[in-house]
Design a protein around this motif. Sequence first.
Motif, mmCIF file in Angstrom:
data_model
loop_
_atom_site.group_PDB
_atom_site.id
_atom_site.type_symbol
_atom_site.label_atom_id
_atom_site.label_comp_id
_atom_site.label_asym_id
_atom_site.label_seq_id
_atom_site.Cartn_x
_atom_site.Cartn_y
_atom_site.Cartn_z
ATOM 1 N N GLN A 162 134.955 -4.201 -110.384
ATOM 2 C CA GLN A 162 135.423 -4.522 -109.040
ATOM 3 C C GLN A 162 135.890 -5.970 -108.951
ATOM 4 O O GLN A 162 135.332 -6.859 -109.584
ATOM 5 C CB GLN A 162 134.308 -4.295 -108.012
ATOM 6 N N TYR A 163 136.913 -6.185 -108.130
ATOM 7 C CA TYR A 163 137.354 -7.539 -107.862
ATOM 8 C C TYR A 163 136.238 -8.328 -107.184
ATOM 9 O O TYR A 163 135.529 -7.777 -106.321
ATOM 10 C CB TYR A 163 138.566 -7.538 -106.928
ATOM 11 N N PRO A 164 136.070 -9.594 -107.523
ATOM 12 C CA PRO A 164 135.067 -10.410 -106.819
ATOM 13 C C PRO A 164 135.365 -10.450 -105.322
ATOM 14 O O PRO A 164 136.507 -10.662 -104.913
ATOM 15 C CB PRO A 164 135.250 -11.805 -107.451
ATOM 16 N N GLY A 165 134.354 -10.207 -104.531
ATOM 17 C CA GLY A 165 134.521 -10.281 -103.081
ATOM 18 C C GLY A 165 135.193 -9.094 -102.446
ATOM 19 O O GLY A 165 135.432 -9.091 -101.235
ATOM 20 N N VAL A 166 135.493 -8.051 -103.221
ATOM 21 C CA VAL A 166 136.253 -6.945 -102.645
ATOM 22 C C VAL A 166 135.431 -6.169 -101.617
ATOM 23 O O VAL A 166 135.978 -5.602 -100.679
ATOM 24 C CB VAL A 166 136.774 -6.004 -103.753
ATOM 25 N N SER A 167 134.112 -6.143 -101.783
ATOM 26 C CA SER A 167 133.284 -5.426 -100.813
ATOM 27 C C SER A 167 133.432 -6.022 -99.418
ATOM 28 O O SER A 167 133.638 -5.305 -98.434
ATOM 29 C CB SER A 167 131.818 -5.461 -101.250
ATOM 30 N N ALA A 168 133.373 -7.359 -99.349
ATOM 31 C CA ALA A 168 133.568 -8.018 -98.043
ATOM 32 C C ALA A 168 134.988 -7.818 -97.548
ATOM 33 O O ALA A 168 135.222 -7.659 -96.347
ATOM 34 C CB ALA A 168 133.244 -9.515 -98.169
ATOM 35 N N ALA A 169 135.950 -7.808 -98.490
ATOM 36 C CA ALA A 169 137.345 -7.623 -98.100
ATOM 37 C C ALA A 169 137.578 -6.249 -97.490
ATOM 38 O O ALA A 169 138.283 -6.107 -96.493
ATOM 39 C CB ALA A 169 138.246 -7.815 -99.323
ATOM 40 N N VAL A 170 136.979 -5.228 -98.088
ATOM 41 C CA VAL A 170 137.133 -3.872 -97.571
ATOM 42 C C VAL A 170 136.568 -3.770 -96.163
ATOM 43 O O VAL A 170 137.180 -3.172 -95.267
ATOM 44 C CB VAL A 170 136.452 -2.854 -98.509
ATOM 45 N N ARG A 171 135.416 -4.347 -95.954
ATOM 46 C CA ARG A 171 134.807 -4.296 -94.618
ATOM 47 C C ARG A 171 135.632 -5.066 -93.595
ATOM 48 O O ARG A 171 135.725 -4.676 -92.432
ATOM 49 C CB ARG A 171 133.371 -4.802 -94.693
ATOM 50 N N ALA A 172 136.246 -6.166 -94.033
ATOM 51 C CA ALA A 172 137.141 -6.895 -93.131
ATOM 52 C C ALA A 172 138.365 -6.042 -92.801
ATOM 53 O O ALA A 172 138.829 -6.015 -91.658
ATOM 54 C CB ALA A 172 137.568 -8.210 -93.778
ATOM 55 N N ASP A 173 138.881 -5.330 -93.806
ATOM 56 C CA ASP A 173 140.030 -4.455 -93.570
ATOM 57 C C ASP A 173 139.710 -3.373 -92.549
ATOM 58 O O ASP A 173 140.564 -2.968 -91.763
ATOM 59 C CB ASP A 173 140.477 -3.792 -94.880
ATOM 60 N N MET A 174 138.486 -2.887 -92.576
ATOM 61 C CA MET A 174 138.105 -1.847 -91.621
ATOM 62 C C MET A 174 138.245 -2.353 -90.184
ATOM 63 O O MET A 174 138.633 -1.615 -89.283
ATOM 64 C CB MET A 174 136.664 -1.404 -91.867
ATOM 65 N N GLN A 175 137.943 -3.642 -89.988
ATOM 66 C CA GLN A 175 138.069 -4.216 -88.646
ATOM 67 C C GLN A 175 139.528 -4.482 -88.277
ATOM 68 O O GLN A 175 139.887 -4.500 -87.109
ATOM 69 C CB GLN A 175 137.257 -5.510 -88.571
ATOM 70 N N ASN A 176 140.352 -4.710 -89.300
ATOM 71 C CA ASN A 176 141.763 -5.027 -89.052
ATOM 72 C C ASN A 176 142.689 -3.825 -89.181
ATOM 73 O O ASN A 176 143.905 -3.972 -89.077
ATOM 74 C CB ASN A 176 142.236 -6.100 -90.049
ATOM 75 N N LEU A 177 142.127 -2.651 -89.421
ATOM 76 C CA LEU A 177 142.951 -1.501 -89.718
ATOM 77 C C LEU A 177 143.925 -1.159 -88.589
ATOM 78 O O LEU A 177 145.049 -0.735 -88.830
ATOM 79 C CB LEU A 177 142.057 -0.295 -90.026
ATOM 80 N N GLY A 178 143.484 -1.379 -87.362
ATOM 81 C CA GLY A 178 144.357 -1.086 -86.231
ATOM 82 C C GLY A 178 145.630 -1.911 -86.262
ATOM 83 O O GLY A 178 146.722 -1.424 -85.939
ATOM 84 N N MET A 179 145.511 -3.169 -86.705
ATOM 85 C CA MET A 179 146.673 -4.037 -86.784
ATOM 86 C C MET A 179 147.641 -3.555 -87.868
ATOM 87 O O MET A 179 148.857 -3.531 -87.676
ATOM 88 C CB MET A 179 146.218 -5.472 -87.088
ATOM 89 N N ILE A 180 147.074 -3.146 -89.023
ATOM 90 C CA ILE A 180 147.918 -2.614 -90.095
ATOM 91 C C ILE A 180 148.647 -1.364 -89.612
ATOM 92 O O ILE A 180 149.832 -1.170 -89.879
ATOM 93 C CB ILE A 180 147.065 -2.289 -91.343
ATOM 94 N N MET A 181 147.937 -0.508 -88.893
ATOM 95 C CA MET A 181 148.531 0.745 -88.430
ATOM 96 C C MET A 181 149.672 0.497 -87.442
ATOM 97 O O MET A 181 150.648 1.242 -87.398
ATOM 98 C CB MET A 181 147.454 1.621 -87.789
ATOM 99 N N ARG A 182 149.545 -0.552 -86.626
ATOM 100 C CA ARG A 182 150.625 -0.845 -85.677
ATOM 101 C C ARG A 182 151.902 -1.239 -86.412
ATOM 102 O O ARG A 182 153.009 -0.880 -85.989
ATOM 103 C CB ARG A 182 150.185 -1.947 -84.708
#
Length: 464
Positions: A162-182
Amino acid sequence: MADKEKKVPTSRYARAARIGRLGATQSVKQMGTRAANTVRSEEAGRAAMERRQFEAAEQLVTVLGTMKGAAMKLGQVLSFLDVGLVPEEYRAEFQVKLAALRDAAPKVAFKDMKKVIEADLGDRLSAVFSEFDEHAIAAASIGQVYRATLREDGREVAVKVQYPGVSAAVRADMQNLGMIMRIIGRLAPGLDTSALADEIRERVIEELDYELEASNQRRLARIYRGHPFIVIPGVVGDLCRERVIVTEFVEGQGFEEFKATCTEEERDRLGEIVFRFYFGSMYRFLQFSGDPHPGNFLVMPDGRICFLDFGLFKTIEQRVADVELHSQRLTHERRGQDLVTYWRQEGFLTGAKEMEPDRLLAFADMATGWYTKDEPVQLTPEIASDIVLGVSTPMGEHFARMRHESMPPEYLFGRRLEHLTLAVLGQLEARANWHRIAREWVYGDDPVTELGKAEAAWLASRHA
């Protein structure tokens, strides 16, 4: 590239900033193009907007690939679904960009990956491996794969890290997913971004636990042991941790290399094997990899196909499989009224308005006709996109009627598998009578293809 550019941003705000800059840049560019179009001819204006749409989609892929984590997973989903993000004349150029995202994600410096390996294994790299190639042989949404040799017994292995820090990155993405979807919604207004977001939120966290993935792979490797044309690499169980998984190394051609040189016969053979593996695993063994895409298999020198990556994995109850198979039989046999009654009984039809049998059969044909109709079908990216978009987005002819109905949650993962397998077969442009293959598990028929006969012999010996 500077070290700071190689790091995976892990804070929600840092990752949101990248997405936000993308959205703002594209909005400004599109506004400028629309303003300029007021003094252009209609044809020139349309061409300018189509070029801007292509540039936006291309930039989105670049940003998602750089971000890795869940954002990159989203990019991979787009890369093999071919959801019509760009106009037709730019599709070939865009597919090159998507193939690069799918098969060769941006690399993280080895010194950083080495720290993850040694921390998880609790020992120096040289104490575990006699040889370790520092150049990654593959990159995925949350990690990279290296080739190495075990010090203990000399076996060649693949080490996924796994990439270093990817676990935190994935969880951050979950919070930002709405922005990506827009952003994606602006590129493809007909795409059901809400359903796509729910799917990613539900499943992507599972991929972070490599010990779970090792367990999944071990189960499938046992099931397919001795199979005539399907290979699941063995797992080195005592070297698998939460962020590191070590498996048998398998040599083979990747999807793009194979597709560029294969004959029609070889293409169709691979298509049948892919179909048999994903659909057959679900209906015969009630457990299956939920992540079909071209980066997850290799064509071995002896013609067997090696399947990889079991982070997304699903086990279903026999009853769920039985409902799916009975629905396929009713569709094939044109028993529309029986299908209406059955789907209402099983909770698929919940709207107050009674469903017309012909309408439901037309919907089922759109979704599953490529393998429920008894005829040869050559799949293409366009056909795969038309089917997926036709049954799940507002652009589809059945959306207005079916949007009031329901899909029990235990069946959603099967739909993902079905759609993504179709997308892979479309990219391969494989041809077969898919229904005749499927009849082996739908009706229990004897096989009619050479691959089917070889698999039937293996199943008989396995049961014996």
